[in-house]
Design an enzyme around this catalytic site. Structure first.
Site, mmCIF file in Angstrom:
data_model
loop_
_atom_site.group_PDB
_atom_site.id
_atom_site.type_symbol
_atom_site.label_atom_id
_atom_site.label_comp_id
_atom_site.label_asym_id
_atom_site.label_seq_id
_atom_site.Cartn_x
_atom_site.Cartn_y
_atom_site.Cartn_z
ATOM 1 C CB CYS A 286 -6.874 21.035 2.311
ATOM 2 S SG CYS A 286 -6.283 19.457 2.274
ATOM 3 C CB CYS A 296 -3.532 2.220 11.582
ATOM 4 S SG CYS A 296 -3.175 3.841 11.869
#
Lengths: 532, 204
Positions: A286, A296
């Site tokens: 997007c 992480c």
């Protein structure tokens, strides 16, 4: 110093360096050093009303020099951008005839009014025969009908060429007589004739490298003329202080380039953009910017797309703490972290200097409001004691304060560019830079402390003081003013000699330090005089 | 406004000595504001033998209604080559002319004929240092022989409507399968430009 302006000029002027005695001493030692420490040239304010007088003064010089009439002198000066020295030089070099011919000043004598001519002449423009009374002969000897002359003049004025309208003959270089132009154009369009007149007057400012319009908005109508086009800061009668070179607000001790970079930097918040490019990544699906807030290296956008934080590429969702399954881009990690680290430091550095710059700018704005409250206090005192005393020292002290304050705020962008970034990168080793920075910061801090002290003194509520305490306040203000002034001068010395002076072939010339108002400030006269 | 009386007189003057100058000016339509000038290519140049047409537009008034601007002859006429020409100071695309007297050096005492004579003089004395067409100017400076060749070829192709060049083009296009009458008229409307004519023929 020798750059005072004669006081018998017939228009307003302000001398930029009406220095006091000990200023002389301080400056003498370094005067013959480099261009950087050269004294600021003196300047004059030319008001709307005095443009004509200023112009006439220069014209008279040329009229006397060359035995020309006013119109010819003006034509010659416009051609040479109002530079009398240049005209004199060319006169010696080429002689009067060549000088005049090049500028389009007609030299032959054709001025007698069309003698021995038939009663009608053929105009070579409209191909009509007109009676002599409807035709005009210019000084160059060319004759055309009034209608054609007028149309020609109107076209040229509208094209913005009022300052050198040439004869219609294609082989004639001579400039037409402005009196004749005015008369002919005025008959068809009086408003345009007025405009023409104004354009001629304004040529003195617009075509002149030693004179510039004051850049105030809305425009105050004044212009500033300097004796020498060297870098300097000037103050218009409207109060605006500006740099004569780049026409932006006064920015000493920053050089024009530093100031341009700084204002631009503050405007586009380029550091913020910089931060965003490093701390966020666009989602590959997007394209919205995503910030990593922990966890992480597998990042999940709000739109649901998962991607690798290290390379920005779209990935699957399967992962553990060390790897994303089916994805590998490890070699990029190191480079990225370095970049991130540097952007953080750069931003931090910019914020440091900008915050201090902004803080002093805010104080500057607050202190300019002090003027009214000081006036209030003075009138209260005068009411109480029913005698009016000279309080100009406090008003002028405030004026100096704002000058110091502005210089202080500008030392921060100066330091930002001096001790970091690209401009001086190649010119100092890092040890040298550190040493110089410490020297500069020491001076800057001392100066800063004194400016604050002066500010504090000026804010005292002296309206209920008795005569003795006011005397004391005045003495304290003078003492602090003097030491602040000295520190400021030392700071400039440090900048001009130790920092910029050592740079080879630098373009960073700064406007010299000057407090033009010391004489007027009333801080110089002995104490007894005040308390009489 | 344009001084039409003067334009009228100029046209008469011009037609009187058309034999000696070879320069022709004629109105395009009823209005005298749009004219066509014709100049012969100067002898001893790559333009020799060609006849060049120039579109002339006389300025009427200023950009704004309120502007008290007088048109021609107080402002220069706008001139543009209608015939394609290969010259450093003339655009090979649009025909725009880079000539000082058509711009800031214009004087009301100049006429359409004198302006056209100046254009003709420009053909014999190019000024590659002040170019209108950078490609042509570069060729002129670096490879003069090729420049002369191209200029001559363009003259042959575009400035001589009745020359053999046209017949060749006609037969070439006819060979492609277009009817001859159509080819001739299209070629003419395309100003002798073979490629443009082909494009027109193909598009319908």
């Amino acid at each position: 110093m020798g750059d005072y302006v004669d006081s018998d000029d017939d228009y307003d002027y302000q001398d930029s360096d009406e220095g006091c005695d000990d200023e002389d001493d301080a400056v003498e030692g370094i005067e013959d050093d480099t261009e950087i420490v050269a004294r600021g040239p003196s300047f004059k304010v030319i008001t709307k009303e005095s443009i004509l007088a200023a112009q006439r003064e220069v014209m008279h010089k040329v009229m006397d020099l060359l035995w020309l009439n006013a119109h010819h002198a003006r034509t010659l000066l416009i051609h040479h951008r109002w530079d009398v020295d240049k005209v004199t030089e060319l006169l010696v070099e080429n002689g009067k005839e060549k000088l005049c011919a090049e500028a389009g000043v007609p030299t032959g004598n054709h001025n007698n009014d069309i003698p021995n001519l038939p009663s009608s002449v053929g105009c070579e423009i409209c191909f009509d025969d007109v009676s002599v009374s409807d035709a005009t002969k210019m000084e160059c000897g060319h004759i055309f009908c009034n209608d054609c002359w007028t149309s020609h003049f109107i076209v040229k004025i509208n094209e913005g060429k009022s300052r050198s309208i040439r004869c219609m003959d294609p082989n004639c270089n001579s400039v037409c007589d402005d009196a004749k132009i005015k008369a002919l154009v005025g008959a068809r369009d009086p408003y345009l004739a007025q405009k023409f007149d104004r354009f001629l007057q304004e040529s003195y400012i617009e075509d002149n490298s030693r004179v510039k319009w004051c850049p105030s908005v809305p425009h105050c109508g004044n212009a500033i003329s300097v004796d020498d086009v060297k870098l300097c800061e000037v103050e218009c009668a409207c109060g605006l202080q500006f740099c004569f070179t780049c026409l932006s607000e006064a920015h000493s001790p920053c050089s024009c380039l530093m100031w341009e970079l700084w204002t631009k930097k503050c405007q586009d918040e380029s550091e913020t953009v910089n931060w965003m490019t490093v701390h966020t990544k666009p989602c590959p699906k997007c394209h919205k910017l995503v910030e990593k807030n922990g966890g992480c290296n597998l990042v999940c956008c709000l739109c649901g797309q998962a991607f690798c934080w290290l390379c920005g590429g779209a990935t699957g969702r399967d992962h553990d703490w060390t790897t994303i399954f089916g994805h590998s881009c490890g070699e990029y990690k190191e480079e990225f972290e370095q970049k991130s680290q540097r952007a953080k430091i750069d931003l931090h550095r910019y914020m440091h200097y900008h915050n201090r710059y902004q803080a002093h700018l805010d104080s500057f704005k607050l202190e300019s409001k002090l003027k009214e409250s000081i006036q209030d206090k003075i009138s209260k005192l005068e009411e109480r004691d029913s005698i009016s005393k000279d309080f100009s020292w406090i008003v002028n002290g405030l004026h100096s304060l704002s000058k110091f304050r502005r210089i202080l705020s500008l030392t921060y962008p100066f330091a930002y560019y001096m001790f970091g970034g690209e401009i001086f990168k190649a010119e100092m080793t890092s040890d040298e830079k550190k040493m110089k920075r410490e020297l500069f910061e020491d001076q800057q801090q001392q100066f800063e402390g004194n400016v604050e002290r002066l500010s504090l003194l000026l804010e005292e509520n002296f309206d209920d003081y008795d005569g003795e305490r006011i005397k004391d306040l005045r003495a304290r203000i003078i003492a602090v003013f003097k030491s602040t002034e000295n520190l400021c001068r030392n700071l400039y010395d440090c900048i001009e000699n130790d920092l910029l002076g050592s740079q080879q072939g630098t373009v960073h010339k700064i406007s010299p330090f000057s407090i033009p108002d010391i004489q007027r400030i009333g801080l110089k006269e002995p104490l007894q005089q005040w308390h009489s | 406004m344009i001084d039409f009386a003067r334009v009228q007189k100029e046209l008469q003057e011009c037609s009187r000595d058309i034999e000696s100058s070879g320069i022709k000016v004629s109105p395009k339509s009823d209005s005298l504001a749009r004219l066509t000038g014709t100049i012969p290519g100067p002898i001893g140049t790559p333009y020799e033998g060609g006849t060049f047409q120039i579109d002339i537009t006389l300025p009427v008034m200023g950009k704004f209604e309120w502007e008290l601007k007088d048109g021609y002859p107080f402002e220069p006429p706008k001139m543009q080559f209608a015939t394609k020409v290969w010259h450093p100071n003339i655009s090979s695309q649009s025909g725009a002319i880079c000539l000082d007297i058509l711009k800031d050096q214009w004087s009301p005492a100049l006429t359409l004929k004198t302006a056209l004579l100046s254009v003709q003089a420009l053909l014999s004395a190019p000024e590659p240092d002040d170019p209108q067409d950078a490609v042509v100017a570069q060729q002129y400076l670096r490879d003069y022989q090729t420049f002369v060749g191209t200029a001559r070829y363009w003259t042959e192709t575009f400035a001589k409507p009745s020359s053999l060049g046209v017949e060749e083009k006609v037969s070439k296009l006819v060979e492609m399968g277009f009817p001859e009458v159509l080819v001739r008229s299209t070629l003419e409307s395309a100003g002798g430009d073979e490629n443009l004519a082909l494009e027109k023929l193909c598009s319908g």
